[in-house]
Write an enzyme that holds these catalytic residues in place. Sequence first.
Site, short mmCIF file in Angstrom:
data_model
loop_
_atom_site.label_atom_id
_atom_site.label_comp_id
_atom_site.label_asym_id
_atom_site.label_seq_id
_atom_site.Cartn_x
_atom_site.Cartn_y
_atom_site.Cartn_z
N LYS A 71 28.10 48.22 30.66
CA LYS A 71 27.71 49.23 31.66
C LYS A 71 28.05 50.62 31.16
CE LYS A 71 32.06 50.38 33.13
NZ LYS A 71 32.69 51.65 32.76
N ASP B 231 35.66 46.22 37.73
CA ASP B 231 34.30 46.29 37.18
C ASP B 231 33.62 44.93 37.07
OD1 ASP B 231 34.78 48.98 36.89
OD2 ASP B 231 34.99 48.94 34.72
O1 C5P Z 1 40.64 46.95 38.05
P1 C5P Z 1 41.01 47.02 36.63
O2 C5P Z 1 42.08 46.05 36.25
O3 C5P Z 1 39.84 46.98 35.69
O4 C5P Z 1 41.63 48.46 36.44
C1 C5P Z 1 42.33 48.81 35.27
C2 C5P Z 1 43.22 50.01 35.55
O5 C5P Z 1 42.40 51.15 35.82
C3 C5P Z 1 44.10 49.88 36.78
O6 C5P Z 1 45.30 49.25 36.46
C4 C5P Z 1 44.29 51.34 37.17
O7 C5P Z 1 45.26 51.95 36.37
C5 C5P Z 1 42.97 51.97 36.81
N1 C5P Z 1 42.04 52.04 37.96
C6 C5P Z 1 42.30 52.95 38.98
N2 C5P Z 1 41.45 53.04 40.04
C7 C5P Z 1 40.34 52.27 40.10
C8 C5P Z 1 40.05 51.35 39.08
C9 C5P Z 1 40.92 51.26 38.01
O8 C5P Z 1 43.29 53.67 38.94
N3 C5P Z 1 39.54 52.39 41.14
#
Ligand code: C5P
Length: 306
Positions: free
Chosen positions: A8, A144
């Site tokens: 993406k 994601d």
């Molecule tokens: O959800 P995911 O594990 O992919 O997110 C990775 C990191 O990205 C999270 O630990 C956070 O630090 C950051 N993040 C965030 N806000 C979001 C999505 C991701 O701060 N909406």
Amino acid sequence: MTVRVPAKVNLQLGVGPIRDDGYHGLVNVFHAVSLFDEVTAVHAERLEVRVQAAPYSRVDIGGVPTGDDNLAAKAAGLVAARLGVEPRVALRIRKAIPVAGGMAGGSADAAAALVACARLWDDRDDPALTRDDLMELGAEIGSDVPFAVLGGTAVGVGRGERLTSALTRGTFHWVFATAGGGLSTPAVYAECDRLREEQGEPPPRPGVSEELMTALATGDAKGLATALTNDLEPAALSLRPSLGRVLDAGRDLGAAGALVSGSGPTCAFLAETEEDAADLASALDGTGLAAQVLRASGPVPGATVV
Ligand code: C5P
């Protein structure tokens, strides 16, 4: 069972204030592009993961975990638990999506594993787990992941996981410049917070760009190019200043739009036509500023059994 899953690029990444759970409230317009990983799931004695570069791909798989912390392994575990079976599966991942590149490669592999394992363990015409169920499970793995199941173009709110498909027309043509070495997503979000605090800026409350939605709905590449925004870009540039030169080079070489993809370090360039994209890709390659220059088009479907 083999599933193909796209990368993406974020057309709009509006980052709001940090929430109590540590995530940021987002307005995230996801766009799936034709750069694919493939995950094959076969019955095995126990859960195992093998990772390799896809044929003809020069992706560096060095940083990809092969243990329980691989997102595809987590996905297999969640599907097994939901179906009440043991996660006895070998997952072979063939990667073409840059690793830690801001193109959701790890999330894509998780989405592919969700779809592959659900089908491997339950091949009835009316399976217990629907695509919506798999997207819900995906949200437990990462923000994601649901989009990589869904594909196309979609607006994500919350931490990016609550999705609504967007109306689009035609095909958009992209060029991606990868960088050697990834950027950590949490580090880029933290840098975004730090920069905002340093500048005494209150975090904005992002809303969906109407200009962007209109450009998508009318297939207007030029309009889309001017509407591209990424609130994480200043943070990615602060952590990796060399990306500024890559973005400038792409603009100088005729890209209609240029931005950092997600949390970076991949840079994304939108061209007006397929021919422009081909010209831009070879010119960018000639600068030597990118580890690799890739071409892709979007939107494309999400995780699909092949
Ligand atoms: O959800 P995911 O594990 O992919 O997110 C990775 C990191 O990205 C999270 O630990 C956070 O630090 C950051 N993040 C965030 N806000 C979001 C999505 C991701 O701060 N909406």
